[in-house]
Design an enzyme around this catalytic site. Structure first.
Site, PDB file in Angstrom:
ATOM      1  N   THR A 146       0.819  -1.219   0.000  1.00  0.00           N
ATOM      2  CA  THR A 146       0.000   0.000   0.000  1.00  0.00           C
ATOM      3  C   THR A 146       0.846   1.259   0.000  1.00  0.00           C
ATOM      4  O   THR A 146       0.507   2.256  -0.645  1.00  0.00           O
ATOM      5  CB  THR A 146      -0.901  -0.004   1.263  1.00  0.00           C
ATOM      6  OG1 THR A 146      -1.719  -1.161   1.210  1.00  0.00           O
ATOM      7  CG2 THR A 146      -1.784   1.218   1.326  1.00  0.00           C
TER       8      THR A 146
ATOM      9  N   THR B 236       3.494 -10.454  14.299  1.00  0.00           N
ATOM     10  CA  THR B 236       2.309 -10.954  13.618  1.00  0.00           C
ATOM     11  C   THR B 236       1.504  -9.732  13.201  1.00  0.00           C
ATOM     12  O   THR B 236       1.397  -8.774  13.974  1.00  0.00           O
ATOM     13  CB  THR B 236       1.470 -11.802  14.609  1.00  0.00           C
ATOM     14  OG1 THR B 236       2.256 -12.927  15.004  1.00  0.00           O
ATOM     15  CG2 THR B 236       0.172 -12.282  14.005  1.00  0.00           C
TER      16      THR B 236
HETATM   17  N1  ASP Z   1      -2.477  -5.670   0.444  1.00  0.00           N
HETATM   18  C1  ASP Z   1      -1.443  -4.777   0.899  1.00  0.00           C
HETATM   19  C2  ASP Z   1      -0.136  -5.547   0.873  1.00  0.00           C
HETATM   20  O1  ASP Z   1       0.143  -6.290   1.759  1.00  0.00           O
HETATM   21  C3  ASP Z   1      -1.744  -4.266   2.254  1.00  0.00           C
HETATM   22  C4  ASP Z   1      -0.722  -3.316   2.805  1.00  0.00           C
HETATM   23  O2  ASP Z   1       0.294  -3.019   2.253  1.00  0.00           O
HETATM   24  O3  ASP Z   1      -0.978  -2.817   3.926  1.00  0.00           O
HETATM   25  O4  ASP Z   1       0.612  -5.408  -0.064  1.00  0.00           O
END
Ligand code: ASP
Length: 343
Positions: free
Chosen positions: A12, A165
């Site tokens: 993200t 975690t």
């Molecule tokens: N779906 C994303 C990932 O793990 C979620 C994030 O980055 O917080 O790449």
């Protein structure tokens, strides 16, 4: 001037929203840089190594771990520390894997990411990223790295990666280290806890081992679990290791068939490790009759290790010792880089 290599893998933090579809997708490098001009105006020199393509961490696999570990290894001498931008979903797996792949680490490798994309006004991205860079460059008065291990900085805390975690998909404090205290806390100042930090032997050179074997599985017990399910999983062709997620202090139902399934699997050469479903606390084999049976079946204790660390440790050890289960078992019962507390 301190130098930090910023390795972009995706997640993200590196994403922007597509105006037409509304979905998040990876930004291009120039867009990302434009969102964080602070990166290039501090007294730490930051250089960027973007992976092609940037990926959501749900797509990260052992080949990607190897690529990340190589990126650190190949640039080890040229930088004081490393920051890996990574999606939060599987960050604890990648952080754990790298802690095993990069043995005798003497420099910081700090994973971070964010819950909101870097371009969003209320994003946690900048704070996580800029603090991670400061931690990666931090040295003591003798010039030694303060945290020379693989860590995750998120929210306001620095954790040993192989103890973490992902526990929250909503809050900015996405990670928790249930069985080991934070290594540092970032407020007005960054307060480190040197007595908690893992120091490798400085006489030993950095060692890279990226071979893994993914023939592992997680067997999570639940009241009413049936023999065909357990039998099918343990009978998986090529299976080498199983994380047995048990109850409480490491207990399992006392059904005779379960004992027999586990015993026969161990006899066939499958390595089974007992890991409690509880987040906090340790497996204590033999405390109750219901775990004594597991011991008799040849199941090993996972002590207080996380599932993420245990799975990646198994994959790593099976990769390193393809034909030597006894060595794998011995090392699973040892602390390699702070992943486990053995009293
Ligand atoms: N779906 C994303 C990932 O793990 C979620 C994030 O980055 O917080 O790449």
């Amino acid at each position: 001037m301190k130098k930090v290599l910023l390795i972009l893998t995706g997640g993200t933090i590196c994403m922007v929203r597509n105006r037409e579809t509304g979905a998040l997708h990876p930004a291009d490098l120039d867009t990302f840089k434009a969102f964080v001009p602070e990166l290039f105006s501090s007294d730490i020199k930051v250089e960027i190594l973007p992976f092609e393509p940037l990926i959501d961490s749900s797509d990260v696999n052992p080949d990607n771990w190897a690529k990340m570990a190589h990126a650190v290894y190949d640039h080890y001498e040229a930088y004081d520390g490393f920051v890996i931008l990574h999606g939060t979903d599987t960050m604890s797996y990648s952080g754990s894997a790298l802690s095993f792949m990069l043995a005798n680490l003497g420099k910081p490798v700090v994973f971070t990411g964010s819950q909101l994309p870097v371009g969003v006004l209320r994003s946690d991205a900048k704070e996580n990223l800029l603090t991670a860079i400061e931690i990666a460059a931090a040295t003591d008065e003798d010039g030694n790295a303060i945290v020379p291990e693989v860590t995750i900085f998120f929210g306001d805390k620095l954790f040993r990666a192989n103890r973490t975690t992902k526990r929250n998909a909503e809050h900015f404090t996405a990670f928790k280290s249930y069985n080991y205290p934070a290594l540092a806390q970032a407020g007005v100042h960054i307060t480190y806890q040197p007595h908690l930090i893992y120091y490798s032997d400085p006489e030993q050179p950095l060692r890279l081992r990226v071979e893994t074997d993914s023939n592992v599985a997680v067997l999570k017990l639940f009241p009413g679990i049936t023999k065909p399910v357990v039998h099918a999983l343990l009978g998986t062709k090529g299976l080498r290791g199983v994380v047995l997620e048990s109850y409480g202090a490491g207990n399992a139902p006392s059904d005779k068939w379960l004992f027999e399934e586990l015993r026969q699997a161990v006899e066939r050469g499958i390595v089974i490790v007992n890991k409690t479903q509880c987040n906090t606390g340790s497996v204590e084999m033999g405390l109750y009759d219901t775990s004594l049976n597991l011991m008799k079946a040849g199941v090993l204790s996972g002590y207080d290790i996380t599932t993420e660390a245990l799975l990646t440790k198994m994959m790593y050890l099976f990769g390193e010792f393809p034909d030597d289960n006894e060595q794998v078992k011995a090392l699973l019962q040892q602390n390699l880089c702070g992943e486990i507390t053995i009293e």
